[in-house]
Design an enzyme around this catalytic site. Structure first.
Site, PDB file in Angstrom:
ATOM      1  N   ARG A   9       0.810  -1.222   0.000  1.00  0.00           N
ATOM      2  CA  ARG A   9       0.000   0.000   0.000  1.00  0.00           C
ATOM      3  C   ARG A   9       0.844   1.274   0.000  1.00  0.00           C
ATOM      4  O   ARG A   9       0.529   2.215  -0.724  1.00  0.00           O
ATOM      5  CB  ARG A   9      -1.004  -0.001   1.143  1.00  0.00           C
ATOM      6  CG  ARG A   9      -0.407  -0.257   2.497  1.00  0.00           C
ATOM      7  CD  ARG A   9      -1.509  -0.346   3.529  1.00  0.00           C
ATOM      8  NE  ARG A   9      -2.421  -1.435   3.227  1.00  0.00           N
ATOM      9  CZ  ARG A   9      -3.723  -1.417   3.480  1.00  0.00           C
ATOM     10  NH1 ARG A   9      -4.279  -0.360   4.021  1.00  0.00           N
ATOM     11  NH2 ARG A   9      -4.469  -2.453   3.191  1.00  0.00           N
ATOM     12  N   THR A  10       1.911   1.314   0.765  1.00  0.00           N
ATOM     13  CA  THR A  10       2.703   2.542   0.796  1.00  0.00           C
ATOM     14  C   THR A  10       3.373   2.787  -0.553  1.00  0.00           C
ATOM     15  O   THR A  10       3.437   3.909  -1.037  1.00  0.00           O
ATOM     16  CB  THR A  10       3.751   2.484   1.924  1.00  0.00           C
ATOM     17  OG1 THR A  10       3.084   2.183   3.139  1.00  0.00           O
ATOM     18  CG2 THR A  10       4.482   3.797   2.070  1.00  0.00           C
ATOM     19  N   ARG A  56      11.925   2.548   1.757  1.00  0.00           N
ATOM     20  CA  ARG A  56      11.527   1.792   2.945  1.00  0.00           C
ATOM     21  C   ARG A  56      12.599   0.754   3.194  1.00  0.00           C
ATOM     22  O   ARG A  56      13.152   0.167   2.257  1.00  0.00           O
ATOM     23  CB  ARG A  56      10.193   1.092   2.732  1.00  0.00           C
ATOM     24  CG  ARG A  56       9.972   0.019   3.808  1.00  0.00           C
ATOM     25  CD  ARG A  56       8.578  -0.466   3.863  1.00  0.00           C
ATOM     26  NE  ARG A  56       7.683   0.591   4.307  1.00  0.00           N
ATOM     27  CZ  ARG A  56       6.392   0.391   4.554  1.00  0.00           C
ATOM     28  NH1 ARG A  56       5.873  -0.808   4.397  1.00  0.00           N
ATOM     29  NH2 ARG A  56       5.635   1.379   4.965  1.00  0.00           N
ATOM     30  N   LYS A  58      21.706 -10.164  -4.056  1.00  0.00           N
ATOM     31  CA  LYS A  58      23.027 -10.671  -4.448  1.00  0.00           C
ATOM     32  C   LYS A  58      24.120 -10.147  -3.528  1.00  0.00           C
ATOM     33  O   LYS A  58      25.302 -10.288  -3.825  1.00  0.00           O
ATOM     34  CB  LYS A  58      23.317 -10.277  -5.904  1.00  0.00           C
ATOM     35  CG  LYS A  58      22.321 -10.864  -6.882  1.00  0.00           C
ATOM     36  CD  LYS A  58      22.568 -10.352  -8.291  1.00  0.00           C
ATOM     37  CE  LYS A  58      21.424 -10.760  -9.213  1.00  0.00           C
ATOM     38  NZ  LYS A  58      21.343  -9.881 -10.390  1.00  0.00           N
ATOM     39  N   HIS A 112       7.623   6.420  10.515  1.00  0.00           N
ATOM     40  CA  HIS A 112       6.935   6.326   9.229  1.00  0.00           C
ATOM     41  C   HIS A 112       6.264   7.689   9.070  1.00  0.00           C
ATOM     42  O   HIS A 112       5.064   7.839   9.300  1.00  0.00           O
ATOM     43  CB  HIS A 112       5.917   5.180   9.293  1.00  0.00           C
ATOM     44  CG  HIS A 112       5.323   4.819   7.966  1.00  0.00           C
ATOM     45  ND1 HIS A 112       5.520   5.557   6.820  1.00  0.00           N
ATOM     46  CD2 HIS A 112       4.531   3.772   7.605  1.00  0.00           C
ATOM     47  CE1 HIS A 112       4.863   4.990   5.824  1.00  0.00           C
ATOM     48  NE2 HIS A 112       4.265   3.910   6.264  1.00  0.00           N
TER      49      HIS A 112
END
Lengths: 425, 331
Positions: free
Chosen positions: B58-59, B108, B86, B136
């Site tokens: 959603r974000t 994020r 990797k 947040h």
């Protein structure tokens, strides 16, 4: 021959604080006499120590030289050059190398490398258990014969109380100190700093002070059970120091060390900057006050650096992924002067003791300034103004929170076995 | 003076004035969400890099929609399919993204402080879309906007936050914002998830208290923020879910303990029947869907402030420079 003239000589072993000259002959002290009274041979080298302090050589009981195995972070050569700049004449290196110094051949390798590459004396500490895994006792006697001065599973505690007890019993019979990284690993699991308001604000997992003091409590009781010499490494919490005080009050052979970063910084200084990440982590304001009190009143025996280089690629990552540890050699004396002496908390004599006779006693050495003694000296200034620039360091790593800090007072010369191995310009 | 923002890393360092400014700036973008045509040209030609090193649907979609509705392009780094797997370092990854010349990086990451660390190493603005258990900030702003719309103010309200506060970046951003407006904040959840240190994370004089019984926590509340009880990420320590429901689920009977006009927020995604009962989630006091819509408005305002305002200033500077050089020519 080397004649050190006009200095103020401090010797904690004899509580000497006087204007004395010293004549060094080969690797030994030849003569000590009031200023101007030594008639040195004409060919003797002169060191004018006017305005400077002349002290027994500083010993660092706790350092990581990273060789063998992590030479991109430090080598015995680069680490000891950094130590010499910090005024250290001897460095005890922890066994958590790759491979671990848990056998006599690794011990001999370290000593061989030190012989060819280091000016500073290197005194290896052997692992207490094989690979420091905490399962079986390492070949401590063979390592002692090869040259270790103590045992430790540093980086972590000796894993179980039972093995700690066995190592203590064994080391008592071998007359070696057991140096303990005191940490309850279950309480500390996943933590990257000290638990408190700051860790809560930053959302970083914290370990409580009890992660350390629970283990110190275990170990002092085992020291009583076994009669072993226990030395608590990098003690950071008031509750741990209370355990050490209790042990001392019972006459146990328990000592402890504190690092300059723990008596200078606190958890509130952490701001997602991995140069502030070390283990044990920076503690609370109250803990720092308790450490300062212990340094002053004798509960703390030693200032040790826990010099822990990590190359930039390892440290330049998210805070929680960065390895623990910071550089320590070159700022130890200046921070001690700043925090302890210039602030009026400790006498200069007491501070010198914490760098010299304090660590010597832990190792069972009798260190004093007297004819026949090793010609290891640390000459330093109380007033020299300078700014620490980590990029000037011979260390291969740059992980110091003190980069750019202005200091008053600095090591001016480091003399090992009669040779000037470092001199400040 | 109009505040200027280089990055948006956290709400803790922002003043009440700066926070009000950002909320006010979101208002025109709220209106746009109701238009049949939602696309502006404000950031045409600009590129927003979205780097989600931790799963988020959603974000990420909300930021992507915000960029698109401002006319900006976005490029997406999906951690799952990227070099992160990797073994590339975070710094190398963001430097690589930066070399593709985006105008802003939205990130994020599972590590607290990761956005702060990246911002210190990049010249472009960085927006923190959630860092570990730290903050947040856009969620904190969209919650405040939602509260302000419903209650008419965000000042001096009784705000109760329920759940795992210790591990919640949403809660920290909520606390830091609302405390600055005089809200009295009550934190409630299992003791292991609500340590006493939380009472001291605000500036001196802020009112943050803990309540161990949900009945005490809800008494007199104007706003209730229900946090998601994580099932994908283990809470430490984990608690049997039945105990959580028994002691802390917000259901209709408990909601009646709050003020009659209390509102309920949830950052989503909800675990219906765990931290919130379906009747409360779907009830008239729930603001859950408004929060989602407001999320786009807030993120548009932030992108505009960080990219558009800088561009506007640059434009003004260019204009001034050319005026200056024509002056020189005139001489």
């Amino acid at each position: 021959m080397l004649l050190i003239k006009n200095g103020r000589v401090l010797d904690p072993a004899r509580q000497t604080d006087a204007a004395l000259d010293l004549l060094l002959d080969g690797d030994k002290i030849a003569e000590i006499a009031p200023a101007g009274k030594i008639s040195a041979p004409k060919n003797a080298e002169l060191f004018d120590a006017s305005g400077l302090i002349v002290a027994p050589g500083f010993i660092d009981l706790h350092a990581h030289l990273r060789e063998p195995g992590q030479e991109s972070s430090e080598t015995i050569e680069t680490g000891t050059r950094s130590a010499a700049r910090g005024g250290f004449t001897a460095v005890c290196c922890m066994p958590n190398t790759r491979p671990v110094n848990d056998n006599a051949s690794v011990t001999r390798f370290i000593l061989d490398r030190a012989k060819s590459a280091a000016g500073v004396r290197v005194w290896p500490i052997g692992a207490a258990s094989i690979s420091s895994k905490g399962e079986a006792i390492a070949e401590i006697a063979a390592m002692k014969e090869a040259g270790i001065v103590a045992v430790s599973d540093d980086g972590k505690p000796i894993a179980t109380a039972k093995l700690t007890r066995q190592v203590m019993d064994y080391c008592r019979s071998l007359d070696l100190p057991v140096i303990e990284h005191s940490e309850d690993v279950s309480l500390a699991a996943g933590a990257v700093m000290r638990e408190g308001v700051t860790s809560t604000r930053l959302g970083l997992p914290g370990m409580p002070a009890a992660a350390e003091s629970v283990c110190v409590a275990r170990d002092v009781q085992l020291a009583e059970l076994t009669g072993a010499r226990l030395h608590v490494a990098h003690l950071s919490a008031k509750a741990s120091l209370d355990q050490v005080r209790w042990a001392k009050s019972r006459g146990l052979r328990v000592t402890c060390e504190v690092t300059p970063h723990h008596f200078t910084l606190i958890d509130e200084d952490v701001q997602y900057d991995s140069r502030y990440k070390m283990n044990p982590p920076l503690a609370s304001r109250e803990d720092r006050e308790a450490l300062l009190a212990g340094l002053a009143d004798g509960a703390v025996d030693v200032i040790a650096t826990d010099h822990a280089p990590h190359e930039p690629a390892l440290k330049d990552v998210e805070f929680d992924r960065a390895p623990f540890g910071i550089l320590g050699f070159e700022t130890a004396l200046a921070l001690s002067l700043e925090q302890l002496v210039h602030s009026g908390r400790l006498s200069l004599m007491r501070m010198v003791e914490l760098f010299t006779t304090g660590p010597a006693r832990v190792l069972g050495l009798d260190r004093k300034l007297a004819p026949g003694q090793p010609a290891d000296l640390t000459i330093f200034s109380l007033t020299h103004p300078w700014t620490y620039n980590v990029n000037d360091s011979p260390s291969k790593s740059r992980n110091s929170p003190f980069d750019g800090r202005a200091f008053t007072g600095a090591p001016m010369a480091t003399i090992v076995a009669g040779r000037i191995i470092y001199r400040r310009n | 003076m109009t505040p200027r923002f280089r990055d948006l890393l956290a709400l803790e360092p922002l003043s009440a004035e700066e926070l009000s400014f950002l909320l006010d700036q979101s208002k025109p973008f709220q209106v746009i969400q109701r238009h049949p045509l939602k696309k502006l040209a404000t950031l045409r030609g600009k590129t927003v890099a979205l780097a989600f090193f931790e799963n988020s649907t959603r974000t990420r979609i909300s930021f992507s929609a915000a960029a698109s509705r401002l006319g900006a392009d976005s490029m997406n780094l999906q951690a799952e399919s990227s070099s992160v797997k990797k073994g590339e370092s975070l710094l190398d990854t963001v430097h690589t993204l930066d070399a593709m010349k985006p105008d802003c990086l939205v990130m994020r990451h599972a590590a607290s402080g990761a956005a702060d660390f990246v911002a210190r190493n990049l010249d472009i603005p960085v927006i923190n879309a959630g860092d570990g258990t730290h903050e947040h900030p856009t969620q904190g702003l969209l919650d405040a906007l939602t509260i302000r719309d419903r209650k008419g103010t965000i000042e001096n309200l009784n705000v109760t936050i329920l759940g795992d506060i210790q591990h919640s970046r949403v809660a920290r951003s909520n606390i830091h914002l609302l405390a600055k407006f005089g809200c009295r904040i009550t934190l409630c959840g299992p003791a292991m998830w609500v340590p006493k240190e939380l009472e001291h994370i605000g500036p001196p004089g802020t009112s943050i208290r803990r309540a161990s019984r949900i009945e005490d926590a809800l008494d007199g509340a104007d706003v209730i923020i229900v946090l998601r009880v994580q099932t994908e990420r283990l809470h430490e320590p984990a608690l049997p879910v039945d105990d959580y429901i028994l002691l802390y689920q917000l259901h209709a009977a408990r909601l009646r303990l709050a003020k009659k006009d209390a509102i309920v927020l949830h950052p989503g995604p909800m675990n219906r029947g765990v931290e919130i009962s379906p009747e409360v989630a779907d009830g008239p006091q729930s603001c859950v869907l408004e929060q989602v819509t407001n999320g786009i408005a807030v993120r548009m305002a932030i992108l505009y402030q960080l990219i558009g305002a800088a561009a506007a200033e640059e434009g003004a500077q260019t204009a001034a420079d050319s005026a200056h050089s024509s002056d020189e020519k005139a001489r």
